[in-house]
Design a protein around this motif. Structure first.
Motif, PDB file in Angstrom:
ATOM      1  N   THR A 153       1.054  -1.105  -0.013  1.00 27.23           N
ATOM      2  CA  THR A 153      -0.020  -0.147   0.038  1.00 27.23           C
ATOM      3  C   THR A 153       0.926   1.366   0.143  1.00 27.23           C
ATOM      4  N   ALA A 154       0.779   2.219  -1.056  1.00 26.47           N
ATOM      5  CA  ALA A 154       1.663   3.261  -1.109  1.00 26.47           C
ATOM      6  C   ALA A 154       0.838   4.446  -1.195  1.00 26.47           C
ATOM      7  N   LEU A 155       1.050   5.591  -0.340  1.00 25.67           N
ATOM      8  CA  LEU A 155       0.551   6.899  -0.459  1.00 25.67           C
ATOM      9  C   LEU A 155       1.522   7.609  -1.331  1.00 25.67           C
ATOM     10  N   THR A 156       1.209   8.167  -2.409  1.00 25.88           N
ATOM     11  CA  THR A 156       1.861   8.673  -3.557  1.00 25.88           C
ATOM     12  C   THR A 156       1.522  10.086  -4.003  1.00 25.88           C
ATOM     13  N   LEU A 195      -2.646  10.418  -4.250  1.00 23.10           N
ATOM     14  CA  LEU A 195      -3.263   9.031  -4.515  1.00 23.10           C
ATOM     15  C   LEU A 195      -2.735   7.771  -3.646  1.00 23.10           C
ATOM     16  N   VAL A 196      -3.582   6.798  -3.297  1.00 26.91           N
ATOM     17  CA  VAL A 196      -3.089   5.595  -2.639  1.00 26.91           C
ATOM     18  C   VAL A 196      -3.064   4.564  -3.514  1.00 26.91           C
ATOM     19  N   ILE A 197      -2.254   3.763  -3.922  1.00 28.83           N
ATOM     20  CA  ILE A 197      -1.958   2.603  -4.713  1.00 28.83           C
ATOM     21  C   ILE A 197      -2.008   1.144  -3.787  1.00 28.83           C
ATOM     22  N   TYR A 198      -2.772   0.443  -4.307  1.00 29.27           N
ATOM     23  CA  TYR A 198      -2.835  -0.895  -3.491  1.00 29.27           C
ATOM     24  C   TYR A 198      -2.510  -1.979  -4.534  1.00 29.27           C
ATOM     25  N   ARG A 199      -1.686  -3.022  -4.396  1.00 33.77           N
ATOM     26  CA  ARG A 199      -1.398  -4.129  -4.909  1.00 33.77           C
ATOM     27  C   ARG A 199      -1.118  -5.559  -4.548  1.00 33.77           C
ATOM     28  N   LEU A 200      -1.462  -6.364  -5.334  1.00 35.52           N
ATOM     29  CA  LEU A 200      -1.903  -7.604  -4.500  1.00 35.52           C
ATOM     30  C   LEU A 200      -1.456  -8.588  -5.445  1.00 35.52           C
ATOM     31  N   LYS A 201      -0.269  -9.472  -5.388  1.00 37.81           N
ATOM     32  CA  LYS A 201       0.183 -10.655  -6.029  1.00 37.81           C
ATOM     33  C   LYS A 201      -0.846 -11.957  -5.798  1.00 37.81           C
ATOM     34  N   ARG A 202      -1.572 -12.469  -6.551  1.00 37.83           N
ATOM     35  CA  ARG A 202      -2.443 -13.412  -6.069  1.00 37.83           C
ATOM     36  C   ARG A 202      -1.546 -14.992  -6.246  1.00 37.83           C
ATOM     37  N   GLU A 219     -12.585   0.786   0.218  1.00 35.53           N
ATOM     38  CA  GLU A 219     -10.938   0.831   0.609  1.00 35.53           C
ATOM     39  C   GLU A 219     -10.342   1.773   1.356  1.00 35.53           C
ATOM     40  N   GLU A 220     -11.123   2.771   1.731  1.00 36.47           N
ATOM     41  CA  GLU A 220     -10.650   3.810   2.827  1.00 36.47           C
ATOM     42  C   GLU A 220     -10.003   3.141   4.000  1.00 36.47           C
ATOM     43  N   GLU A 221     -10.854   2.224   4.738  1.00 36.38           N
ATOM     44  CA  GLU A 221     -10.394   1.557   5.853  1.00 36.38           C
ATOM     45  C   GLU A 221      -8.890   1.032   5.830  1.00 36.38           C
ATOM     46  N   TYR A 222      -8.430   0.857   4.322  1.00 36.97           N
ATOM     47  CA  TYR A 222      -7.144   0.101   4.156  1.00 36.97           C
ATOM     48  C   TYR A 222      -6.043   1.178   4.083  1.00 36.97           C
ATOM     49  N   ARG A 223      -6.351   2.426   4.161  1.00 33.75           N
ATOM     50  CA  ARG A 223      -5.363   3.469   3.940  1.00 33.75           C
ATOM     51  C   ARG A 223      -4.456   3.731   5.022  1.00 33.75           C
ATOM     52  N   PRO A 224      -3.097   3.908   5.033  1.00 31.27           N
ATOM     53  CA  PRO A 224      -2.197   3.932   6.272  1.00 31.27           C
ATOM     54  C   PRO A 224      -2.458   5.134   6.872  1.00 31.27           C
TER      55      PRO A 224
END
Length: 275
Positions: free
Chosen positions: A52-55, A71-78, A270-275
């Motif tokens: 999770t990146a605040l950018t 912006l906030v960028i979320y990334r997930l490797k499945r 997604e707001e609850e996952y922001r750092p």
């Protein structure tokens, strides 16, 4: 006797030429193998299961004041080859809430959707729009998709010092020309961090790049080498998009439901996952 000597010399010449040709092809094969291996190492670089990146995105055009966005960028490797990325703008007001969801698949084209608050709906990005500009930045939609090493032919064209770092210069050319807006990409790869410190994008001609990505700062965060500051520049007009990571957290166990069109449309998910 002279005839026999000539025939022997001719035969020897053929053998030598055949040997040289074999060595040339062997060297080319080795070079191609080395390029493919480097591209695979680059792709397989450890960067966490999720992040999770605040950018901060800064858009600069010659003669105009910079425009700053956050912006906030979320990334997930499945699983290998399957990547999900959700990007959401939070500032300023005129772009806040706008989001992009990219789902990359192991053996199929990427899926992309954009959410525009003014339209209050999710719109699918057509695969044919890979050369479209994302929110008027210098990033194309293709730049925000995962590209597999097997989609290109790779070769190491030289070693070169860039900003004091010895790099392998890797040339990557699409196997299927229709799969990319670019004719080729040339990357300066730091073999220590396995990060590309510069990438030249050739879009209109093989002789001159049209865009250049330059990495300005890297760092090791939670054990992972990370690009913390980078800028991509249109070399024709000087327009530039700079991305600066203000904060990044790896391996938070982000849930799969965060990377859905429902979460893209509903900012509250997604707001609850922001750092």
């Amino acid at each position: 006797m002279k005839l026999m000597s000539f025939a022997w010399e001719s035969r020897l010449t053929q053998v030598l030429l055949a040997g040289v040709t074999t060595l040339i092809f062997a060297a080319q094969a080795l070079a191609d193998d080395s390029g493919a291996q480097l591209a695979q190492h680059l792709y397989d670089r450890a960067d966490g299961r999720d992040s999770t990146a605040l950018t901060t995105m800064t858009l600069t055009e010659p003669g105009r004041s910079p425009r700053v966005r956050r912006l906030v960028i979320y990334r997930l490797k499945r699983k290998p080859g399957e990547l999900a990325v959700l990007s959401r703008f939070t500032e300023p007001a005129d772009i806040s809430g706008t989001g992009l969801l990219t789902l990359d698949h192991p053996h199929a084209d990427s899926d992309q959707w954009i959410y525009l608050p003014a339209m209050d709906r999710v719109r699918r990005i057509s695969a044919s729009r890979k050369g479209g500009r994302f929110v008027n930045s210098e990033y194309y939609y293709e730049d925000l998709r995962d590209r597999k090493p097997a989609q290109d032919q790779h070769r190491i064209i030289r070693r070169e010092v860039l900003n004091g770092v010895l790099c392998e210069v890797l040339e990557s050319t699409p196997i299927d020309a229709e799969s990319s807006v670019y004719l080729k990409r040339v990357s300066w790869v730091d073999s220590t961090s396995m990060l590309p410190l510069q990438v030249d994008y050739y879009e209109k001609t093989l002789q001159e790049p049209s865009k250049r990505l330059q990495v300005k700062k890297t760092g090791k965060i939670q054990g992972y080498w990370t690009v913390l500051d980078s800028a991509i520049t249109d070399l024709a007009n000087g327009n530039q998009t700079r991305l600066t990571i203000d904060k990044i957290i790896f391996d938070r166990r982000l849930p799969a439901q965060l990377f859905t069109t429902q979460a893209l449309e509903d900012e509250g998910v997604e707001e609850e996952y922001r750092p």
